[in-house]
Enzyme design. Structure first.
Site: not given
Ligand code: ADP
Ligand code: MG
Ligand code: MG
Length: 874
Positions: A22, A92, A101, A103, A336, A454, A560, A616, A743, A762, A764-765, A767, A829, A849
């Site tokens: 990010k 962030r 989702g 962190m 991203r 999510h 086998r 084998r 093996e 071959s 035999g990872t 064993d 294998c 292979y």
């Molecule tokens: P995640 O990695 O879970 O997508 P983000 O760090 O992207 O979390 O933040 C989630 C959301 O929070 C972003 O999509 C955005 O909508 C809002 N956000 C984050 N930073 C800002 C900011 N500086 N101003 C306004 N909205 C923000």
């Molecule tokens: Mg074996």
């Molecule tokens: Mg985001």
């Protein structure tokens, strides 16, 4: 001295390891002159230091944060804690690899009881100011202080009920102010302290919380499922806030430059007016498709469209972007490389080559081998599907066909999946706690949330079928049922999902096997062009062999032979062979087995159409074939014309304390050479027979579990004597090889000696891993969980080759083997042959292979291409 904090304008996209994905991309967009709110990134190295220093942020890092903060304040002309012109930020997280989702982000940091009043006055918008503050209190309490958000959501819901409204947006300024008051009271009640008022303390506490979140159980699970190393750490981005919740000329949204489900080239996404942050993905209000922005605000749409095209061309990949509109001005908050379904990944890779943005090899690297898995899974049988009744429809969030038993919690999904039951996880919406349940489910169904919820994002990442936001179904998670059109579906009832159409069926639907065609076939053809490793399959019967051949297998790396004898009509002869008291009796039983075995080999040779087939010889501990219950023993005794006691005594005598290290593998042929004679006869006679019909089969005979050259020599002599006699008698020419599995660690250490007899190796990872670690394959599952939890292991060595230890033995064996036999064929294998990282390792140590189960053949072909593109073989 190390630098731990970078302003956005000091970074760029190549600094991903240091700034996280990010942070690096925020810096890159800043450099590209895009409208990015200013800020700075605290590096991943600062996270590592935080843990090294005993979960403390060192003074030098604190000082750097202070400086960067001062510079950002100066640049924006605002100030932390200044109620006349307050500076507010988001905090962030952002690791090297995106962990959606995993962190949590904190928004509107810098607000306190005074600043909120100033903000209300300054913007002349008290509703906005108090809405921002209540969001901040909730996020800070949740992420930093671990006070569950449900405490605050309950207050909000109560307030909405009292006013008899549904949406947050229906609450006015005085409602929001009231809510803030109640939130602050709740905070103090649960925490014992007042909500922190000093913005700098708020900031440092938030930074620490992001660092801590790197080590939370959800993050650890996600990393394990996605092979992300713990040492990487996460960066923290501190960014000045822009506000999508300032009214109807403001909003927030997410968009992809191409459709992440199909790969179609259209701007694809969702947005909400008068909203902030996660409102779009949380599924609370239903967002509008991005195409409507074109009508709602053509100028902003045009700008956004232009930026997204620029970003796609710049990164040369489909982008997943987050944006906010503040009072009619557009801001970019993230970009991203977008997650996508396997189908979309193929289409985008091929389209980008055709659009001239990528070369074939670059395009190949854009497709994750693991993703292909979902394309190889069964599809619904078209005629069965036609007859099935659609009970409801949701969003086609992640394609595929899933049939399974409805379950309503992640735990239940895991319990049933462990018993081999197909399950479909049904939830109102999913959260990161559900990940392990989603990973074992055939499909995921939610009643809330959009295409970027999510459930949708994670399912697409996993290649799991998902239907999201099916509003017509009512899910009662605690009571374990869902209801649609007055019909109840309880836990355990069969349902089916079509992730490509969004259709939901209240019944089990027959599925058919997938095939490699269209974009898939095209990409596979490119992969074949660029790889050096051959890909074979592990198959014991013609059906699997044909499937693998259709998926592009270039031979069988492991058949086998014992698997052929578990079938009901064969096991009696096998049992007779095992309990025979003398050679004569054993020979009689083997004579019964011979024609069956020969027929099996003919089937395999034919399925492989002349590609090499490695067979084998009998490997498992013999007692695996014997009955254990007295009843079965009695029946077998009757069949064999011996007494119950006699047979029972034999069964007891075959018992071993450590069967995995017992009488198995080559040891069986040493005790009972007539088994090797029978198997050789079958291998050779079958080859002669198919070759008479115009094929060119050259069988590869593989002796398992060799640790000592004399073991191999003893059996090899029997094989050659038997084979050559048959060849001579038939007056034909037939090439065949005799080789061994590597093996047992001793065989790897003495591979130069072994190679004087073995014509191929071959690995035999399975064993080899078991014996190198000294972990029983059958028992390791019980304690490996503790190893992950205590960070002793990051992944299962039975799933990914332990390159350090087991890999060292493999590398050594290759070098030693080739030193005496330069044309030695080298293969693998074990199960690892279908694991992308392990395939790359096999490329690196120079194997000829890899061999894997049929459904992993395409994946191995692509992984082999990746390896050779990244590190070409000379
Ligand atoms: P995640 O990695 O879970 O997508 P983000 O760090 O992207 O979390 O933040 C989630 C959301 O929070 C972003 O999509 C955005 O909508 C809002 N956000 C984050 N930073 C800002 C900011 N500086 N101003 C306004 N909205 C923000
Ligand atoms: Mg074996
Ligand atoms: Mg985001």
């Amino acid at each position: 001295m190390a630098k731990y904090v970078y302003l956005f304008k000091e970074g760029n996209q190549t600094m991903r390891n240091l700034l996280g994905g990010k942070g690096a991309n925020l810096a890159e967009m800043t450099n590209l002159g895009m409208p990015v709110p200013q800020g700075f990134t605290v590096t991943t190295e600062a996270c590592t230091r935080y843990y090294e220093d005993g979960q403390k942020i060192a003074d030098d890092i604190l000082a750097e944060i202070d400086q960067a903060l001062a510079k950002t304040e100066a640049a924006t002309g605002k100030k932390f804690g200044d109620s006349h012109n307050p500076f507010l930020v988001s905090v962030r997280s952002g690791a090297r690899a995106s962990m959606p989702g995993m962190m949590d982000t904190i928004l509107n940091l810098g607000l306190n009881d005074e600043v909120v009043k100033g903000l209300a006055k300054l913007t002349n918008n008290p509703r906005f100011a108090y809405d921002s503050y209540r969001r901040f209190i909730q996020m800070f309490a949740d992420v930093v202080m671990e006070i569950p958000k449900s405490n605050f959501e309950a207050i909000l819901d109560h307030q909405k009920e009292a006013k008899n409204v549904e949406q947050d947006t229906d609450l006015d300024a005085s409602d929001m102010e009231k809510i803030v008051q109640l939130y602050l009271e709740k905070y103090q009640e649960l925490k014992g302290d007042k909500f922190p008022q000093n913005p700098k303390i708020q900031l440092i506490e938030a930074v620490k919380a992001v660092f801590r979140s790197w080590d939370n159980p959800r993050a650890n699970t996600y990393r394990r499922l996605n092979n992300i190393p713990y040492e990487w750490g996460t960066a923290v981005n501190v960014q000045s806030m822009v506000f999508g919740n300032m009214g109807d000329d403001s909003g927030t949204g997410v968009a992809f430059t191409r459709d992440p489900s199909t790969g179609e080239k259209v701007l694809y996404g969702e947005y909400l007016f008068n909203a902030q942050g996660e409102d779009v993905v949380a599924g609370i209000r239903t967002p509008k498709p991005i195409s409507e922005l074109q009508k709602d605000n053509p100028e902003i749409y045009r700008q956004f469209h232009e930026i997204s095209s620029k970003l796609e061309a710049h990164y040369r990949d489909m982008q997943d972007m987050e944006f906010t509109i503040e009072k009619g001005k557009l801001y970019m908050l993230q970009t991203r490389n977008g997650k996508r379904t396997a189908q979309a990944a193929l289409k985008i890779a091929i389209d980008l080559v055709e659009e001239g943005l990528l070369s074939e090899t670059e395009a190949l690297l854009k497709v994750e081998p693991k993703q292909l898995d979902s394309l190889l899974h069964p599809q619904f049988d078209p005629s069965a599907l036609k007859k099935a009744k659609v009970v409801a429809t949701g969003l086609n969030a992640s394609p595929g066909a899933a049939t399974g038993r409805a379950v309503f919690t992640a735990e239940r999904a895991q319990e049933l999946a462990k018993k081999g039951q197909p399950v479909i996880l049904v939830r109102q919406e999913t959260s990161p706690e559900d990940i392990e349940g989603m990973a074992v489910a055939k499909g995921v169904l939610t009643s809330r949330g959009g295409m970027t919820s999510h459930a949708a994002v994670v399912a697409r990442g996993m290649g799991t079928c998902c239907v999201a936001g099916a509003g017509k179904i009512k899910v009662y998670e605690e009571k374990r049922y869902f209801e649609v059109n007055g019909q109840k579906y309880n836990e355990g009832d069969f349902i089916s999902l079509d992730g490509s159409t969004g259709n939901i069926y209240g019944e089990q639907i027959k599925t058919v096997d997938a095939s490699v065609s269209g974009d898939f076939a095209k990409l596979m053809a490119w992969a074949d062009k660029y790889r050096a490793l051959k890909v074979r399959t592990n198959a014991d019967n013609p059906r699997d062999a044909k499937q693998a051949y259709a998926f592009g297998a270039e031979g069988i790396g492991l058949c086998r032979t014992e698997h052929m004898f578990f079938e009901a009509d064969r096991i009696p002869a096998m049992r007779e062979m095992i309990v025979a008291n003398n050679v004569k009796e054993r020979q009689a039983a083997l004579n019964k087995l011979l024609p069956m075995q020969k027929q099996d080999f003919i089937g395999l040779y034919e399925a492989m159409q002349g590609y090499p087939v490695t067979i084998r010889y009998l490997d498992p501990p013999l007692h695996e074939f014997l009955p254990t219950e007295d009843e079965d023993i009695a029946e077998l005794a009757k069949d064999m014309g011996i007494t119950f006691d006699e047979l029972k005594a034999t069964v007891i005598s075959l018992h071993e304390t450590n069967p995995m290290l017992g009488h198995r593998g080559v040891r069986l042929s040493i005790t009972y050479p007539e088994i090797a004679v029978m198997q050789t006869t079958a291998v050779i006679e079958a080859a002669i027979e198919v070759n008479k019909r115009g094929m060119h089969v050259a069988p590869e005979i593989m002796i398992p579990l060799v640790g000592e050259i004399k073991e191999l020599k003893y059996v090899k002599d029997i094989v050659i004597k038997t084979a050559d006699e048959i060849i001579k008698k038939n007056n034909v020419k037939l090439d065949y090889l005799v080789g061994t599995m590597i093996e047992i660690p001793r065989a790897a250490l003495l591979a130069d000696e072994i190679a004087t007899e073995a014509e191929f190796f071959s690995f035999g990872t399975n064993d080899l891993t078991q014996m190198t670690f000294g972990f029983s394959r059958d028992d390791a599952g019980k304690f490996l969980a503790d190893y992950y939890q205590k960070k002793i292991f990051e992944s299962d060595p039975f799933a990914h080759v332990d390159q350090k230890g087991v890999g060292k033995l493999m590398d050594l064996a290759c070098k030693l083997g080739k030193s005496v036999r330069p044309d030695l064929k080298l293969g693998i294998c074990g199960e690892h042959g279908g694991d992308p990282a392990s395939v790359e390792f096999c490329h690196d140590i120079g194997l000829s292979y890899v061999s894997c189960s049929p459904f992993r053949v395409p994946l191995a072909r692509l992984a082999a291409a990746h390896a050779n593109i990244k590190r070409p073989r000379k």
